[in-house]
Design a protein around this motif. Structure first.
Motif, short mmCIF file in Angstrom:
data_model
loop_
_atom_site.label_atom_id
_atom_site.label_comp_id
_atom_site.label_asym_id
_atom_site.label_seq_id
_atom_site.Cartn_x
_atom_site.Cartn_y
_atom_site.Cartn_z
N CYS A 128 0.85 -1.19 0.00
CA CYS A 128 0.00 0.00 0.00
C CYS A 128 0.89 1.23 0.00
CB CYS A 128 -0.98 0.01 1.17
SG CYS A 128 -0.33 0.58 2.75
N GLY A 129 0.33 2.34 -0.45
CA GLY A 129 1.10 3.58 -0.55
C GLY A 129 1.62 4.08 0.78
N PHE A 130 0.81 3.92 1.83
CA PHE A 130 1.23 4.40 3.15
C PHE A 130 2.41 3.58 3.67
CE2 PHE A 130 -3.30 5.59 2.92
CZ PHE A 130 -3.15 6.97 3.01
N SER A 131 2.35 2.26 3.47
CA SER A 131 3.48 1.41 3.88
C SER A 131 4.72 1.74 3.06
CB SER A 131 3.11 -0.07 3.73
OG SER A 131 2.13 -0.44 4.68
N SER A 132 4.53 2.00 1.77
CA SER A 132 5.64 2.34 0.90
C SER A 132 6.31 3.64 1.37
CB SER A 132 5.13 2.50 -0.54
OG SER A 132 6.19 2.83 -1.40
N ARG A 133 5.50 4.62 1.74
CA ARG A 133 6.05 5.89 2.21
C ARG A 133 6.80 5.70 3.53
NH1 ARG A 133 2.55 11.35 3.16
NH2 ARG A 133 1.44 9.98 4.58
N ALA A 134 6.26 4.88 4.42
CA ALA A 134 6.92 4.62 5.71
C ALA A 134 8.29 3.98 5.49
CB ALA A 134 6.04 3.74 6.59
N VAL A 135 8.36 2.99 4.59
CA VAL A 135 9.63 2.33 4.28
C VAL A 135 10.61 3.32 3.68
CG1 VAL A 135 10.72 0.62 2.76
CG2 VAL A 135 8.68 -0.01 4.08
N ALA A 136 10.13 4.17 2.77
CA ALA A 136 11.00 5.16 2.13
C ALA A 136 11.60 6.11 3.16
CB ALA A 136 10.22 5.94 1.06
N ILE A 137 10.81 6.53 4.13
CA ILE A 137 11.31 7.42 5.17
C ILE A 137 12.42 6.73 5.97
CG2 ILE A 137 10.71 8.57 7.35
CD1 ILE A 137 7.90 9.09 6.07
N LEU A 138 12.16 5.49 6.40
CA LEU A 138 13.16 4.75 7.19
C LEU A 138 14.42 4.47 6.37
CD1 LEU A 138 10.82 2.34 9.17
CD2 LEU A 138 12.04 4.34 10.06
N ASP A 139 14.23 4.12 5.09
CA ASP A 139 15.39 3.90 4.22
C ASP A 139 16.22 5.18 4.10
OD1 ASP A 139 14.90 1.22 3.72
OD2 ASP A 139 13.94 1.57 1.78
N HIS A 140 15.54 6.31 3.94
CA HIS A 140 16.23 7.59 3.81
C HIS A 140 17.05 7.91 5.06
CE1 HIS A 140 16.98 11.57 2.15
NE2 HIS A 140 16.73 12.05 3.36
N LEU A 141 16.52 7.53 6.22
CA LEU A 141 17.22 7.77 7.48
C LEU A 141 18.42 6.84 7.63
CD1 LEU A 141 14.24 8.24 9.96
CD2 LEU A 141 15.69 10.02 8.96
N GLY A 142 18.42 5.74 6.89
CA GLY A 142 19.53 4.80 6.96
C GLY A 142 19.57 4.00 8.26
N VAL A 143 18.44 3.91 8.91
CA VAL A 143 18.37 3.19 10.18
C VAL A 143 17.97 1.74 9.91
CG1 VAL A 143 15.97 3.89 10.60
CG2 VAL A 143 17.39 3.26 12.51
N PRO A 144 18.63 0.78 10.56
CA PRO A 144 18.19 -0.60 10.40
C PRO A 144 16.82 -0.79 11.06
CG PRO A 144 20.05 -0.48 11.92
CD PRO A 144 19.78 0.91 11.44
N PHE A 145 15.94 -1.50 10.38
CA PHE A 145 14.61 -1.73 10.95
C PHE A 145 14.07 -3.08 10.51
CE2 PHE A 145 13.98 0.32 6.88
CZ PHE A 145 12.84 -0.26 6.33
N GLU A 146 13.19 -3.61 11.33
CA GLU A 146 12.50 -4.85 11.03
C GLU A 146 11.11 -4.50 10.52
OE1 GLU A 146 13.73 -7.99 11.21
OE2 GLU A 146 15.64 -7.04 11.74
N THR A 147 10.54 -5.38 9.72
CA THR A 147 9.16 -5.20 9.29
C THR A 147 8.35 -6.44 9.62
OG1 THR A 147 9.56 -6.05 7.05
CG2 THR A 147 9.79 -3.66 7.37
N VAL A 148 7.07 -6.23 9.84
CA VAL A 148 6.13 -7.33 10.04
C VAL A 148 5.02 -7.13 9.02
CG1 VAL A 148 4.50 -8.41 11.63
CG2 VAL A 148 6.65 -7.46 12.50
#
Length: 104
Positions: free
Chosen positions: A30-50
């Protein structure tokens, strides 16, 4: 605490940054999930997803766990941050960068 709440609690407390989302980081559904991932990717922070689409119990349970009706949901160091709109506002203000930097 119900079984699903225990599972969610374990995920939230076991990861510094975790995003409950529709789909995966590589293939958001979904677009909202895509935007959330893009923000975290841009920050360069390691993150887990469920991927809540793979587990109906978690998909419904996360809404009660956070008392927040929508997905995606971001948690940092066990604390609920918000969904993609809140993430974007925090990113634009610099708050999100400070939050994840403080936790790194």
């Amino acid at each position: 605490m119900s079984d699903v709440n225990s599972r969610i609690d374990e995920i939230v407390k076991g990861n510094d940054v975790v995003l409950f989302m529709k789909g995966t980081a590589l293939f958001p559904q979904c677009g909202f999930s895509s935007r959330a991932v893009a923000i975290l990717d841009h920050l360069g922070v390691p993150f887990e997803t469920v991927d809540v689409l793979q587990d109906q119990e978690i998909r419904q349970g996360i809404k009660g766990y956070s008392e927040w009706p929508t997905i995606p949901q971001l948690y940092v160091k066990g604390e609920f941050v918000g969904g993609s709109d809140i993430m974007m506002e925090m990113f634009e203000s610099g708050e999100l960068q400070q939050l994840v930097a403080a936790e790194a």
